[in-house]
Design a protein around this motif. Structure first.
Motif, PDB file in Angstrom:
ATOM      1  N   PRO A 184     -26.313  75.396  -7.318  1.00 38.09           N
ATOM      2  CA  PRO A 184     -25.578  75.900  -6.375  1.00 38.09           C
ATOM      3  C   PRO A 184     -24.471  77.107  -6.589  1.00 38.09           C
ATOM      4  O   PRO A 184     -24.113  77.356  -7.862  1.00 38.09           O
ATOM      5  CB  PRO A 184     -24.416  74.763  -6.033  1.00 38.09           C
ATOM      6  N   ARG A 185     -24.318  77.962  -5.566  1.00 39.72           N
ATOM      7  CA  ARG A 185     -23.568  79.150  -5.898  1.00 39.72           C
ATOM      8  C   ARG A 185     -22.202  78.903  -5.022  1.00 39.72           C
ATOM      9  O   ARG A 185     -22.012  78.481  -3.697  1.00 39.72           O
ATOM     10  CB  ARG A 185     -24.150  80.499  -5.437  1.00 39.72           C
ATOM     11  N   GLY A 186     -21.053  79.361  -5.727  1.00 40.51           N
ATOM     12  CA  GLY A 186     -19.941  79.213  -4.784  1.00 40.51           C
ATOM     13  C   GLY A 186     -19.812  80.275  -3.917  1.00 40.51           C
ATOM     14  O   GLY A 186     -20.289  81.267  -4.078  1.00 40.51           O
ATOM     15  N   GLY A 187     -19.002  79.889  -2.655  1.00 41.28           N
ATOM     16  CA  GLY A 187     -19.192  80.808  -1.690  1.00 41.28           C
ATOM     17  C   GLY A 187     -20.331  80.826  -0.720  1.00 41.28           C
ATOM     18  O   GLY A 187     -20.370  81.673   0.231  1.00 41.28           O
ATOM     19  N   MET A 188     -21.445  80.155  -1.176  1.00 44.61           N
ATOM     20  CA  MET A 188     -22.594  80.234  -0.263  1.00 44.61           C
ATOM     21  C   MET A 188     -22.220  79.460   1.112  1.00 44.61           C
ATOM     22  O   MET A 188     -21.177  78.723   1.270  1.00 44.61           O
ATOM     23  CB  MET A 188     -23.707  79.323  -0.790  1.00 44.61           C
ATOM     24  N   SER A 189     -22.851  79.748   2.206  1.00 42.16           N
ATOM     25  CA  SER A 189     -22.604  79.238   3.658  1.00 42.16           C
ATOM     26  C   SER A 189     -22.658  77.725   3.470  1.00 42.16           C
ATOM     27  O   SER A 189     -23.292  77.166   2.803  1.00 42.16           O
ATOM     28  CB  SER A 189     -23.258  79.777   4.620  1.00 42.16           C
ATOM     29  N   TRP A 190     -22.092  76.860   4.322  1.00 45.13           N
ATOM     30  CA  TRP A 190     -22.294  75.493   4.562  1.00 45.13           C
ATOM     31  C   TRP A 190     -23.565  75.318   4.889  1.00 45.13           C
ATOM     32  O   TRP A 190     -24.257  74.248   4.102  1.00 45.13           O
ATOM     33  CB  TRP A 190     -21.291  74.873   5.281  1.00 45.13           C
ATOM     34  N   ALA A 191     -24.242  75.946   5.617  1.00 44.53           N
ATOM     35  CA  ALA A 191     -25.744  75.734   6.116  1.00 44.53           C
ATOM     36  C   ALA A 191     -26.532  76.052   4.847  1.00 44.53           C
ATOM     37  O   ALA A 191     -27.479  75.337   4.630  1.00 44.53           O
ATOM     38  CB  ALA A 191     -26.111  76.637   6.910  1.00 44.53           C
ATOM     39  N   ASP A 192     -26.251  76.901   4.194  1.00 42.68           N
ATOM     40  CA  ASP A 192     -26.889  77.105   2.797  1.00 42.68           C
ATOM     41  C   ASP A 192     -26.891  76.190   1.882  1.00 42.68           C
ATOM     42  O   ASP A 192     -27.770  75.705   0.985  1.00 42.68           O
ATOM     43  CB  ASP A 192     -26.812  78.649   2.342  1.00 42.68           C
ATOM     44  N   TYR A 193     -25.753  75.672   1.780  1.00 44.79           N
ATOM     45  CA  TYR A 193     -25.337  74.565   0.822  1.00 44.79           C
ATOM     46  C   TYR A 193     -26.201  73.464   1.165  1.00 44.79           C
ATOM     47  O   TYR A 193     -26.791  72.549   0.117  1.00 44.79           O
ATOM     48  CB  TYR A 193     -24.018  74.189   0.694  1.00 44.79           C
ATOM     49  N   ILE A 194     -26.333  73.080   2.341  1.00 44.13           N
ATOM     50  CA  ILE A 194     -26.796  71.741   2.750  1.00 44.13           C
ATOM     51  C   ILE A 194     -28.408  71.984   2.784  1.00 44.13           C
ATOM     52  O   ILE A 194     -28.989  71.037   2.244  1.00 44.13           O
ATOM     53  CB  ILE A 194     -26.480  71.324   4.348  1.00 44.13           C
ATOM     54  N   ALA A 195     -28.883  73.117   2.973  1.00 43.44           N
ATOM     55  CA  ALA A 195     -30.329  73.478   2.419  1.00 43.44           C
ATOM     56  C   ALA A 195     -30.623  73.474   1.061  1.00 43.44           C
ATOM     57  O   ALA A 195     -31.560  72.712   0.741  1.00 43.44           O
ATOM     58  CB  ALA A 195     -30.599  74.896   3.093  1.00 43.44           C
ATOM     59  N   TRP A 196     -29.767  73.648   0.330  1.00 42.62           N
ATOM     60  CA  TRP A 196     -29.803  73.494  -0.900  1.00 42.62           C
ATOM     61  C   TRP A 196     -29.800  72.163  -1.521  1.00 42.62           C
ATOM     62  O   TRP A 196     -30.752  71.587  -2.279  1.00 42.62           O
ATOM     63  CB  TRP A 196     -28.822  74.205  -1.757  1.00 42.62           C
ATOM     64  N   ALA A 197     -29.153  71.309  -0.923  1.00 45.83           N
ATOM     65  CA  ALA A 197     -29.030  69.806  -1.242  1.00 45.83           C
ATOM     66  C   ALA A 197     -30.427  69.223  -0.675  1.00 45.83           C
ATOM     67  O   ALA A 197     -30.929  68.377  -1.208  1.00 45.83           O
ATOM     68  CB  ALA A 197     -27.979  69.249  -0.412  1.00 45.83           C
ATOM     69  N   GLN A 198     -30.826  69.630   0.547  1.00 45.89           N
ATOM     70  CA  GLN A 198     -32.241  69.046   0.859  1.00 45.89           C
ATOM     71  C   GLN A 198     -33.390  69.442  -0.143  1.00 45.89           C
ATOM     72  O   GLN A 198     -34.020  68.409  -0.411  1.00 45.89           O
ATOM     73  CB  GLN A 198     -32.469  69.559   2.066  1.00 45.89           C
ATOM     74  N   LEU A 199     -33.252  70.674  -0.633  1.00 45.46           N
ATOM     75  CA  LEU A 199     -34.081  71.073  -1.807  1.00 45.46           C
ATOM     76  C   LEU A 199     -34.248  70.074  -2.954  1.00 45.46           C
ATOM     77  O   LEU A 199     -35.160  69.542  -3.449  1.00 45.46           O
ATOM     78  CB  LEU A 199     -33.988  72.572  -2.021  1.00 45.46           C
ATOM     79  N   VAL A 200     -33.170  69.445  -3.433  1.00 51.29           N
ATOM     80  CA  VAL A 200     -32.804  68.714  -4.475  1.00 51.29           C
ATOM     81  C   VAL A 200     -33.376  67.526  -4.289  1.00 51.29           C
ATOM     82  O   VAL A 200     -34.194  66.726  -4.935  1.00 51.29           O
ATOM     83  CB  VAL A 200     -31.269  68.418  -4.752  1.00 51.29           C
ATOM     84  N   THR A 201     -33.254  66.879  -2.958  1.00 49.57           N
ATOM     85  CA  THR A 201     -33.622  65.530  -2.495  1.00 49.57           C
ATOM     86  C   THR A 201     -35.162  65.615  -2.527  1.00 49.57           C
ATOM     87  O   THR A 201     -35.816  64.599  -3.091  1.00 49.57           O
ATOM     88  CB  THR A 201     -33.234  65.135  -1.099  1.00 49.57           C
ATOM     89  N   GLU A 202     -35.779  66.744  -2.091  1.00 49.04           N
ATOM     90  CA  GLU A 202     -37.302  66.859  -1.957  1.00 49.04           C
ATOM     91  C   GLU A 202     -37.759  67.011  -3.562  1.00 49.04           C
ATOM     92  O   GLU A 202     -38.978  66.381  -3.824  1.00 49.04           O
ATOM     93  CB  GLU A 202     -37.670  68.156  -1.170  1.00 49.04           C
ATOM     94  N   ALA A 203     -37.069  67.914  -4.323  1.00 49.61           N
ATOM     95  CA  ALA A 203     -37.621  67.799  -5.848  1.00 49.61           C
ATOM     96  C   ALA A 203     -37.740  66.655  -6.411  1.00 49.61           C
ATOM     97  O   ALA A 203     -38.502  66.439  -7.210  1.00 49.61           O
ATOM     98  CB  ALA A 203     -37.092  69.095  -6.274  1.00 49.61           C
TER      99      ALA A 203
END
Length: 443
Positions: A184-203
């Motif tokens: 994850p990157r510091g300063g990413m939007s909250w929407a982008d952070y949640i999308a990143w978290a969804q990617l982790v769950t899928e992977a």
């Protein structure tokens, strides 16, 4: 080869500084065990004889080891001043302190956080440090202005930052490498952070969720509000209303629907804030929200390498935040010595070298410079690097949270949990929270 540290040339932070306490005698001693009783009464000079201060803090064994070492160093510098120490984990700390306060038996020197500073000040439990600060006997000129402000309640400074911290995302670097998911990157939007978290769950095929659910995390809500020009508090009142809180709860409803977070029962384990229950170290998630100064303790709880980045949202939503404070008891018989010990803990170079970043970045900028090169713990260095990278981007500090903040925090956790388990809808939970929170702040 020992690290070469630059000299500290300002603000009494010189490691060779010795405050002479007249007519004190007796061998240095650090006693461990129960708290010494501290009754009220007339303040007495430290020159009237040997002084024993009781001191109480929360934290782990490593914090205790380093703090006791620094207190011994103070006693070596000031023969006749000794300490009776008590420490424990965060769970139950304030309950014990409240019991002591009810009996007028508060230790001379205590550790507080921003949830209790205003309350203990307004209940006239904490020692007013304004006069020794004005006289520079307790010298805060080397602290960032925002960090000093964050210890001031109703125009009085009653707490001095024991360290500076940031709200941070702590993530499992080894797991992300295994899953081949970017960090994850510091300063990413909250929407982008949640999308990143969804990617982790899928992977991970659903074996590990991407992030903890922060719907009940007051610091996450606070920074989310500030990223939109809002505040958690305006004076002694809430700084937000129903629309903002509903939007916050709905953000996390979408995260749960997208499987970015673990199940509700698992989330509640992390709501206490205890490091050992953080889902990033229990293996439930790839990332948790924590304080940056907690990284070393979290790292000790797992064999996986942990990384740390800033919160989602603009860095300017954050501020120079005290990880915790040193505060004195208003009824201490030794106010001058208490102020001097706080000064030593926060502005002395040798003390700063021993303490490292256990409580966060050292409050004094001069001590931070002095200790460069002496701190070798990788997790402490990663946390310090985060603080350095954001130092010039922080926003203005608000006032410390008002009396009743601890209750508001608990109410937010409860409201978020009721939404998670679908006991309440977002509007119902929000209405109940606002009603109860307004009452808590008015009490």
């Amino acid at each position: 080869m020992p690290a070469v540290r630059p000299p500290i040339d300002r603000f009494d932070a010189d490691p060779g500084r010795r405050r002479v306490l007249t007519a004190l005698f007796g061998a240095p001693l650090l006693a461990t065990g129960g708290l010494a009783g501290c009754s009220g009464g007339a303040d007495t000079s430290t020159g009237s004889g040997p002084v024993e201060l009781s001191i109480f803090w929360w934290g782990g064994a490593k914090r205790a080891e380093l703090t006791e070492k620094v207190l011994r160093l103070y006693s070596e510098r000031n023969p006749g001043v000794t300490f009776r120490v008590t420490w424990q984990g965060a769970d139950g700390y304030y309950e014990r302190l409240a019991t002591q306060a009810a009996g007028g038996n508060v230790p001379d020197l205590i550790q507080l956080d921003d949830s209790m500073l205003a309350e203990y000040t307004q209940r006239q439990i904490t020692l007013d440090l304004t006069e020794p600060i004005a006289a520079h006997r307790l010298d805060l000129r080397g602290l960032p202005e925002g960090l000093v402000r964050y210890g001031t309640v109703d125009g009085r400074t009653t707490g001095v930052a024991a360290g500076q911290t940031l709200a941070a995302v702590v993530f499992n670097r080894d797991l992300l490498r295994e899953l081949q998911v970017p960090e994850p990157r510091g300063g990413m939007s909250w929407a982008d952070y949640i999308a990143w978290a969804q990617l982790v769950t899928e992977a991970s095929d659903g074996q590990v969720a991407g992030t903890m659910d922060a719907s009940g995390d007051y610091r996450a809500l606070w920074l989310w509000l500030r990223s939109q020009g809002g505040e958690f508090y305006r004076g002694r009142e809430l700084g937000f209303g129903a629309d903002e809180l509903i939007a916050w709860f709905e953000l996390w409803q979408r995260a749960r629907a997208g499987r970015a977070t673990p199940g509700a029962a698992l989330v509640e384990q992390a709501d206490s804030g205890e490091p050992s229950r953080q889902p990033v170290v229990t293996g439930l998630t790839a990332a948790s929200f924590a304080w940056s100064h907690q990284l070393p303790e979290l790292q000790r709880l797992t064999d996986s390498e942990l990384g740390v980045v800033g919160f989602p949202g603009p860095p300017g939503a954050q501020w120079a935040r005290a990880s915790m404070y040193w505060a004195g008891f208003r009824g201490t018989r030794h106010p001058d010595t208490v102020a001097d010990v706080i000064n030593f803990l926060t502005t002395n170079g040798e003390a700063g070298t021993v303490l490292g970043h256990e409580r966060g970045l050292n409050a004094s900028l001069a001590v931070r410079r002095y200790t460069q090169g002496s701190i070798t713990d990788p997790a402490q260095l990663r946390a310090a690097a985060l603080g350095d990278s954001l130092a010039d981007q922080l926003g203005p500090a608000p006032a410390p949270p008002p009396k009743g903040h601890a209750k508001v925090r608990t109410l937010l956790v409860t409201a978020a949990e009721r939404v998670r388990v679908k006991r309440d809808g977002t509007r119902e939970a929000t209405a109940r929270f606002l009603s109860q929170a307004i009452g808590a702040l008015a009490g």
